[in-house]
Design a protein around this motif. Structure first.
Motif, mmCIF file in Angstrom:
data_model
loop_
_atom_site.group_PDB
_atom_site.id
_atom_site.type_symbol
_atom_site.label_atom_id
_atom_site.label_comp_id
_atom_site.label_asym_id
_atom_site.label_seq_id
_atom_site.Cartn_x
_atom_site.Cartn_y
_atom_site.Cartn_z
ATOM 1 N N ARG A 54 0.845 -1.196 0.000
ATOM 2 C CA ARG A 54 0.000 0.000 0.000
ATOM 3 C C ARG A 54 0.880 1.245 0.000
ATOM 4 N N TYR A 59 0.481 3.160 6.027
ATOM 5 C CA TYR A 59 0.966 2.387 7.183
ATOM 6 C C TYR A 59 1.084 3.337 8.369
ATOM 7 N N PRO A 60 0.477 2.997 9.512
ATOM 8 C CA PRO A 60 0.414 3.990 10.603
ATOM 9 C C PRO A 60 1.789 4.465 11.074
ATOM 10 N N LEU A 61 2.705 3.563 11.386
ATOM 11 C CA LEU A 61 4.007 3.993 11.907
ATOM 12 C C LEU A 61 4.926 4.465 10.780
ATOM 13 N N ARG B 50 0.959 -4.440 14.090
ATOM 14 C CA ARG B 50 0.390 -3.094 14.233
ATOM 15 C C ARG B 50 0.326 -2.374 12.884
ATOM 16 N N GLU B 51 1.337 -2.609 12.037
ATOM 17 C CA GLU B 51 1.402 -1.933 10.738
ATOM 18 C C GLU B 51 0.507 -2.583 9.689
ATOM 19 N N GLY B 52 0.193 -3.866 9.882
ATOM 20 C CA GLY B 52 -0.473 -4.597 8.802
ATOM 21 C C GLY B 52 0.495 -4.884 7.662
ATOM 22 N N SER B 53 1.758 -5.117 8.007
ATOM 23 C CA SER B 53 2.762 -5.404 6.975
ATOM 24 C C SER B 53 3.275 -6.825 7.138
#
Lengths: 204, 204
Positions: A54, A59-61, B50-53
């Protein structure tokens, strides 16, 4: 510059702030090592689709880090950088026009790449509309805006960007910027020093 | 070294080849700028959740690039690097033991981090088993192997790694290696030069 020496190929997406920063630095590196430079815009959307990834900022972080880091990196290189109001940038027209302009005048690719990138990341302009992209092209290259506008509807021009994007991915490009020299790929602004070392030593 | 000056915090995952490379370089950087160094192992699995990675090598293009790039980068820094047979590396025991050993002897964290990383990426050993991790700990630190083995079952030792991992993520760490200095985060081996510039200039 010896045009017999193999080129540095510079792969980039116009929506990429890191690509903008590298676009301001890569020409001097190629020049210092007598290498021609080839500008290769491509569409990151295609790479993300193939990778199952994506956009960075989703990605949040990593997204938070990148927003901070892009500005820090621009300051490091003393380059202006504003965050575009519309992000990601719709870059299809700009990318098509770089190939189209380069086919008319090889020297136009550099001028036009800088014009689009600076429109987005310095002036904060939205380059999505065909008319806007055509006007920027005309100003930067001296080619006719009407011809640029017509080119955007030309199936060959459309096919060219698809072919270039597929070629980039097939070669292993999945981000922006990517530099290729002598078959070696280097990803990211933070690899420009390593790329230059590679040019100096011819690999290791 | 003045221990009043703020530390460089080095966040890393024992499964990360880039973390290994940076672990061999970071101490000299901190020393040159009179900064203490704090070793902060954490679990990338929590960051990916947490990242969805996903792990680097799970992305087709990025994975291929990274495998090539890690070896190229190790050669660049003239460091040995083998690809572990079991990958990703199960790093929970190693990470727990670094915090446990550091609590007994602050100087042990450096010796033990190098011992685990070199076991994995130089000797190609599998450090997953508690007995193996405890033996490496005893050899590197002089602490008792039986005490290290017992520590791995201690709820406080387990909780410590969870707390450290959560703290890393809360601070914005999402990859390995990550360096933090004066509140600034730097991600990746390829940012060591920028980190050093930051230490030299105190930011920009």
């Amino acid at each position: 510059m010896s045009h017999e020496s193999p080129a540095v190929e510079f792969y980039f997406e116009f929506s990429s702030p890191y690509g903008y920063i590298a676009s301001e630095l890569i020409e001097n590196i190629a020049r210092r090592h007598d290498r021609p430079l080839i500008w290769k815009p491509f569409l990151m959307g295609a790479a993300m689709k193939r990778e199952g990834s994506r956009p960075l900022v989703d990605y949040p972080l990593k997204g938070a880090y990148s927003r901070h880091d892009m500005l820090r990196m621009a300051r490091y290189y003393e380059l202006p950088l504003v965050w575009p109001e519309t992000f990601p940038v719709f870059s299809v027209h700009a990318a098509r026009l770089v190939y189209w302009a380069a086919d008319h005048d090889p020297a136009a690719a550099s001028r036009l790449t800088h014009a689009f990138y600076r429109a987005v990341f310095v002036a904060g302009e939205d380059i999505a509309a065909p008319e806007v992209a055509a006007t920027i092209t005309a100003k930067a290259t001296g080619l006719e805006a009407a011809a640029a506008l017509a080119a955007l509807k030309n199936p060959d021009v459309k096919a060219r960007l698809r072919t270039e994007t597929d070629g980039a991915l097939d070669r292993g490009v999945f981000g922006s910027p990517f530099m290729c020299v002598d078959g070696e790929l280097f990803w990211g602004v933070d690899r420009l020093a390593m790329l230059e070392e590679w040019l100096r030593r011819g690999g290791w």
